[in-house]
Design a protein around this motif. Sequence first.
Motif, PDB file in Angstrom:
ATOM      1  N   GLY A 152      24.139  39.517 -21.105  1.00  9.37           N
ATOM      2  CA  GLY A 152      22.873  38.788 -21.009  1.00  9.37           C
ATOM      3  C   GLY A 152      21.667  39.680 -20.840  1.00  9.37           C
ATOM      4  N   ALA A 153      21.847  40.999 -20.958  1.00  7.15           N
ATOM      5  CA  ALA A 153      20.718  41.899 -20.694  1.00  7.15           C
ATOM      6  C   ALA A 153      20.028  42.380 -21.970  1.00  7.15           C
ATOM      7  N   PRO A 206      23.410  39.591 -11.941  1.00  3.52           N
ATOM      8  CA  PRO A 206      22.752  38.298 -11.771  1.00  3.52           C
ATOM      9  C   PRO A 206      21.236  38.487 -11.808  1.00  3.52           C
ATOM     10  N   GLY A 207      20.550  37.571 -12.474  1.00  4.78           N
ATOM     11  CA  GLY A 207      19.111  37.762 -12.712  1.00  4.78           C
ATOM     12  C   GLY A 207      18.887  38.108 -14.177  1.00  4.78           C
ATOM     13  N   PHE A 208      19.873  38.790 -14.774  1.00  7.18           N
ATOM     14  CA  PHE A 208      19.885  39.004 -16.229  1.00  7.18           C
ATOM     15  C   PHE A 208      20.826  37.993 -16.877  1.00  7.18           C
ATOM     16  N   THR A 221      24.053  34.946 -16.535  1.00  7.02           N
ATOM     17  CA  THR A 221      24.436  33.825 -15.670  1.00  7.02           C
ATOM     18  C   THR A 221      25.890  33.411 -15.948  1.00  7.02           C
ATOM     19  N   ILE A 222      26.412  32.580 -15.057  1.00 10.10           N
ATOM     20  CA  ILE A 222      27.782  32.093 -15.231  1.00 10.10           C
ATOM     21  C   ILE A 222      27.884  31.303 -16.539  1.00 10.10           C
ATOM     22  N   ASN A 223      27.004  30.331 -16.701  1.00 15.72           N
ATOM     23  CA  ASN A 223      27.098  29.459 -17.875  1.00 15.72           C
ATOM     24  C   ASN A 223      26.894  30.190 -19.190  1.00 15.72           C
ATOM     25  N   ASP A 224      25.853  31.004 -19.242  1.00 15.51           N
ATOM     26  CA  ASP A 224      25.514  31.636 -20.517  1.00 15.51           C
ATOM     27  C   ASP A 224      26.423  32.821 -20.840  1.00 15.51           C
ATOM     28  N   GLN A 253      27.663  33.853  -5.765  1.00 13.07           N
ATOM     29  CA  GLN A 253      27.940  32.726  -6.655  1.00 13.07           C
ATOM     30  C   GLN A 253      28.918  33.161  -7.769  1.00 13.07           C
ATOM     31  N   HIS A 254      28.685  34.331  -8.328  1.00 11.59           N
ATOM     32  CA  HIS A 254      29.447  34.787  -9.496  1.00 11.59           C
ATOM     33  C   HIS A 254      30.835  35.274  -9.106  1.00 11.59           C
ATOM     34  N   ILE A 305      14.169  36.696 -16.721  1.00 13.98           N
ATOM     35  CA  ILE A 305      14.897  37.693 -15.934  1.00 13.98           C
ATOM     36  C   ILE A 305      14.253  37.717 -14.554  1.00 13.98           C
ATOM     37  N   ILE A 306      15.061  37.789 -13.510  1.00  9.77           N
ATOM     38  CA  ILE A 306      14.482  37.906 -12.166  1.00  9.77           C
ATOM     39  C   ILE A 306      15.035  39.155 -11.482  1.00  9.77           C
ATOM     40  N   ILE A 314      20.515  31.919  -7.982  1.00  8.07           N
ATOM     41  CA  ILE A 314      19.794  32.803  -8.901  1.00  8.07           C
ATOM     42  C   ILE A 314      20.032  32.392 -10.365  1.00  8.07           C
ATOM     43  N   ASP A 315      21.207  31.885 -10.681  1.00 11.31           N
ATOM     44  CA  ASP A 315      21.472  31.412 -12.052  1.00 11.31           C
ATOM     45  C   ASP A 315      20.574  30.225 -12.397  1.00 11.31           C
ATOM     46  N   VAL A 358      21.233  32.263  -3.562  1.00 10.38           N
ATOM     47  CA  VAL A 358      22.469  31.577  -3.916  1.00 10.38           C
ATOM     48  C   VAL A 358      22.326  30.886  -5.274  1.00 10.38           C
ATOM     49  N   THR A 382      17.022  31.402 -13.272  1.00  9.91           N
ATOM     50  CA  THR A 382      16.785  31.964 -14.609  1.00  9.91           C
ATOM     51  C   THR A 382      16.923  30.887 -15.679  1.00  9.91           C
ATOM     52  N   GLN A 383      17.908  30.010 -15.515  1.00 12.19           N
ATOM     53  CA  GLN A 383      18.115  28.987 -16.540  1.00 12.19           C
ATOM     54  C   GLN A 383      16.995  27.946 -16.549  1.00 12.19           C
ATOM     55  N   LYS A 417      13.622  33.858 -22.768  1.00 10.85           N
ATOM     56  CA  LYS A 417      14.572  34.403 -21.791  1.00 10.85           C
ATOM     57  C   LYS A 417      13.831  34.671 -20.494  1.00 10.85           C
TER      58      LYS A 417
END
Lengths: 347, 294
Positions: free
Chosen positions: A51-52, A86-88, A90-93, A120-121, B190-191, B167-168, B165, B171-172, B188
């Motif tokens: 995702g980066a 995380p931040g770049f 995600t779980i879903n994507d 979370q991940h 990014i954080i 963070i996803d 907690v 971003t989404q 897109k």
Amino acid sequence: MSEILFFDSTLRDGSHAVDHQLSVANIKEYCSHIDDVGLYVVIVGHGNGLGASSLQVGLSAISDKEMLQIARKELKKTKLGVFLIPGFGTINDDLLPAIDIGVDLFCVAAHCTEADVTGQHIEYLCKRHKEAYGVLMMYHMASKEKIAEEVLKMQSYGAKGVILMDSAGASTPNMVSETISHLVKDVRVKIGFHAHNNMGLAISNSLIAIQNGALIIDGTSRGFGAGAGNCQLEVLVGLLSKMGISTDLDLYKMMDVSEGIVSKIMKKPQEISSISLISGISGIFSGFANHVKKAAERFNVDPRDIFVELGKRKMVAGQEDFIVDVAMYLANKKTSEKESYDIESLL
Amino acid sequence: MKKVRVGIIGTGNIGTDLLFKIQRSEILECGIFTGRRLDSQGIKKAELMGVKTSCESINAILNNSNLCEIVFDATSATVHQKNAPILKRLNKFAIDLTPSRIGKMCVPAVNIRECLEGDNVNLITCGGQAAIPIINAIMKVHPETEYVELVASIASKSAGPGTRVNIDEFTQATRDAIEKLTGVRKAKAIIILNPAEPPVLMHNTIYAKIQKPDLNRLKKEVNLMEKLIQEYVPGYKITLGPVFENGRVTTMIEVIGKGDYLPKYSGNLDIITCAAINVAEEYVKHKLTLKAGK
């Protein structure tokens, strides 16, 4: 000492060195030949992980999905791994598609003081019965006590191990021995080390990590990686063998892959340029090097000054956008003040 | 003019900052400040101000619905899922500061008008509040823009456990809101959390992929938008650009908080509480205009 796990980040960290332009052929050829060597895992993907691919860090030539599918086909004995910040990603994507492709091992990374964003991940991966590791980037920016707290957080989420990344190649040998020996006292999980070579210490620091109890070494073939590159795995393995520490790795095959395949993927031999050296001294992520060079040219300033200023501002991995900000700041400063700007200002 | 009474659910940092901002409002006053812990810092501050408090969360409003007409929800996404239908039944206008995605996504500088007719408004994320207006300005000049990216950096100290907690979700939700409210084909978000001391200010970088950018027009539109946002977020500032470099149009924004209850570096929280107050005030003005029209 054959219990050391070797993580191979050639096709992940090396991505930085070629502006994230690794090709289908590169991945296919590398994976098919490295599979026999005896490494624990081969990590594949964009330099900053799943995702980066972005304007911030650089767009990949091919998608994460495609990279992983190619590697999956070729890796039969060695685990396939991915990296995610995380931040770049995600779980879903990103994690869900990677799980579907059949990725075996997941490294979830955060800046060394921010482990809680990985909870979370890592917890999700454990629930799906996947092998998850935590990664603490830019470990030189925090005290060993703080690092221990963050490792314990990742341990509580379910990580099987935690790898410290010397992302800026800013570690002295003492920092490595003190931090690793402190951690192995306090934590249950395996501790790993990922070295950068900005000050010529990647192999030496990896060895020191092992001598102080690290059980995971993360490096790359031929040292292929961001900036001055990483711990050159075949050299470390040769050194360990000379010291009587067995590794179960096939050194000749590793040499062949390095010489015959990786040397061709590399744009130029891995060297410690003055930019990489300044990056190490300033404690700024090695992967900034190519971006800094571009910004220095565009705004006509010394790339070394950019690194020094970024260091003063304590920028962390992922903050490539500040390179342009700093370059423009320096360009304005140059015209208005004509003030000299050198390394002393950092000390 | 008689002030309109609002309720705040959630007495943490965000709720308390809202409370401070309401004290300054010429239109709003706080009728109830309600959370779950009577010993929280926020409750103590509210009591000193003479504001009615409760530790029964939404039940305080359920039991006495005359306490307020507008409700700010500064709890969490899961709690707002339970609160939203209750507030609707009570006929309260809900301004949701959680990432629940229930109400209509609102950025005051962009779509305030169309948000006032409904009964629940969602304020997306701080990154969304900062970037969406500027991306709109860019899209106005270059509707053919194929891709935009937002990099939001926030001081670690200013990112609470909720943000960490989730963070996803951050971003989404930011990415989805950019695509929906600006019309760009692909976005897109990014954080980055930066732990530097002293804490860094909230910083946002917007990259846009534009083949042949008209920088003069872009600058004009972006600056107009900056002024519009400054009307309700005084600490909002374009610090760089738009500039064309490395094949992309780059614009940078800094948000300095007002320093009401939260420190100045918490521009990420200030921008969302400022937006919330703006929505409430516009809602009141809108209702008054409607009344006057009848």
